[in-house]
Design an enzyme around this catalytic site. Structure first.
Site, PDB file in Angstrom:
ATOM      1  N   LYS A  89       4.729   5.738  37.485  1.00 13.61           N
ATOM      2  CA  LYS A  89       5.738   6.754  37.198  1.00 13.61           C
ATOM      3  C   LYS A  89       7.128   6.159  37.366  1.00 13.61           C
ATOM      4  O   LYS A  89       7.461   5.641  38.439  1.00 13.61           O
ATOM      5  CB  LYS A  89       5.606   7.914  38.188  1.00 13.61           C
ATOM      6  CG  LYS A  89       4.802   9.077  37.684  1.00 13.61           C
ATOM      7  CD  LYS A  89       4.926  10.172  38.708  1.00 13.61           C
ATOM      8  CE  LYS A  89       4.346  11.447  38.239  1.00 13.61           C
ATOM      9  NZ  LYS A  89       4.482  12.486  39.259  1.00 13.61           N
TER      10      LYS A  89
HETATM   11  C1  E4P Z   1       4.076  15.744  38.550  1.00 18.58           C
HETATM   12  O1  E4P Z   1       3.866  14.736  37.922  1.00 18.58           O
HETATM   13  C2  E4P Z   1       5.371  16.009  39.204  1.00 18.58           C
HETATM   14  O2  E4P Z   1       5.730  14.946  40.043  1.00 18.58           O
HETATM   15  C3  E4P Z   1       5.358  17.290  39.963  1.00 18.58           C
HETATM   16  O3  E4P Z   1       4.694  18.283  39.213  1.00 18.58           O
HETATM   17  C4  E4P Z   1       6.775  17.712  40.325  1.00 18.58           C
HETATM   18  O4  E4P Z   1       6.742  18.969  40.862  1.00 18.58           O
HETATM   19  P1  E4P Z   1       7.997  19.650  41.562  1.00 18.58           P
HETATM   20  O5  E4P Z   1       8.974  20.046  40.516  1.00 18.58           O
HETATM   21  O6  E4P Z   1       7.392  20.829  42.267  1.00 18.58           O
HETATM   22  O7  E4P Z   1       8.609  18.648  42.513  1.00 18.58           O
END
Ligand code: E4P
Length: 224
Positions: A89
């Site tokens: 990521k």
């Molecule tokens: C998934 O890949 C994301 O990192 C996650 O859904 C982010 O969620 P948030 O907006 O609750 O931090």
């Protein structure tokens, strides 16, 4: 594809993996911290390897922990070697709008054969550029889009149309899921995957009227 579990909790992953209803797992530093991971990079490595082994060959997303371009590239290559099903990521840009990330994303995919999940994106236009750079996954933070007062469903529809129009192969991940309803509405709008918290997944399964109906069957079965 459909559902990626958004957690670093080993027990939750095992539970839903055994149900056969998840197709991958996503983590980020905030999720890992909430799930009790400590010990710096060594802790991230250990938990990531444990999850990757458990879900193999399903994909696991692991996020970089630095914003320094040289270290980002080094980390990405290192993380990708922890297990063959790990994808990396990378945020679309840095906290001050630094633009080096797209070069890193492009090089990881094209030169180093590392699968990248471009993350923390809030619009179809950001996702389009990440897809053009070659990202395997483009993560649109739909819940955060809604929280800002914009309509995430419209962004997903626009993005689906654009990726199809230009033959871009990136998978659309709809992330930041806040409500049970989001899962179906974002998939219906054209998302390939929705990241789902374990408690939301349970909310998708359990229905009060199903409970009542099952109880009726059991009561009548006892009378047969
Ligand atoms: C998934 O890949 C994301 O990192 C996650 O859904 C982010 O969620 P948030 O907006 O609750 O931090």
């Amino acid at each position: 594809m459909a559902i990626f579990l958004d957690t670093g909790n080993i027990n939750e992953i095992k539970k839903y993996l055994d149900f056969g209803i998840i197709r991958g797992v996503t983590t980020n530093p905030t999720i890992l911290l909430k799930c009790g991971v400590t010990g710096g990079l060594e802790g991230v490595k250990q938990r990531s390897i444990d999850i990757a082994k458990m879900i193999s060959p399903l994909p696991l997303s692991v996020e970089l922990t630095t914003n320094d371009p040289t270290k980002m590239m080094e980390q990405a290559i290192e993380f990708s070697k922890w297990a063959p099903n790990i994808n990396i990521k990378v945020t679309l840009h840095g906290p001050n709008g630094e633009l080096d990330n797209l070069k890193i994303i492009h090089e990881l995919e094209k030169k180093h054969n590392v699968r990248v999940n471009v993350t923390a994106m809030m619009s179809a236009q950001q996702c389009l550029l990440a897809a053009m750079a070659g990202a395997t996954y483009v993560s649109l933070f739909c819940g955060r889009v809604n929280n800002m007062g914009y309509n995430s469903i419209e962004e997903v529809k626009k993005l689906r149309k654009l990726l199809d129009q230009f033959g871009l192969k990136s998978k659309i991940i709809c992330a930041s899921t806040r409500e049970v309803l989001n899962v179906i509405e974002w998939l219906e709008a054209g998302g390939d995957i929705v990241t789902v918290l374990p408690n939301l997944l349970e909310g998708m399964i359990v229905h009060p009227y199903t409970k009542e109906t099952v109880q009726m069957f059991l009561n009548d079965a006892a009378k047969l």
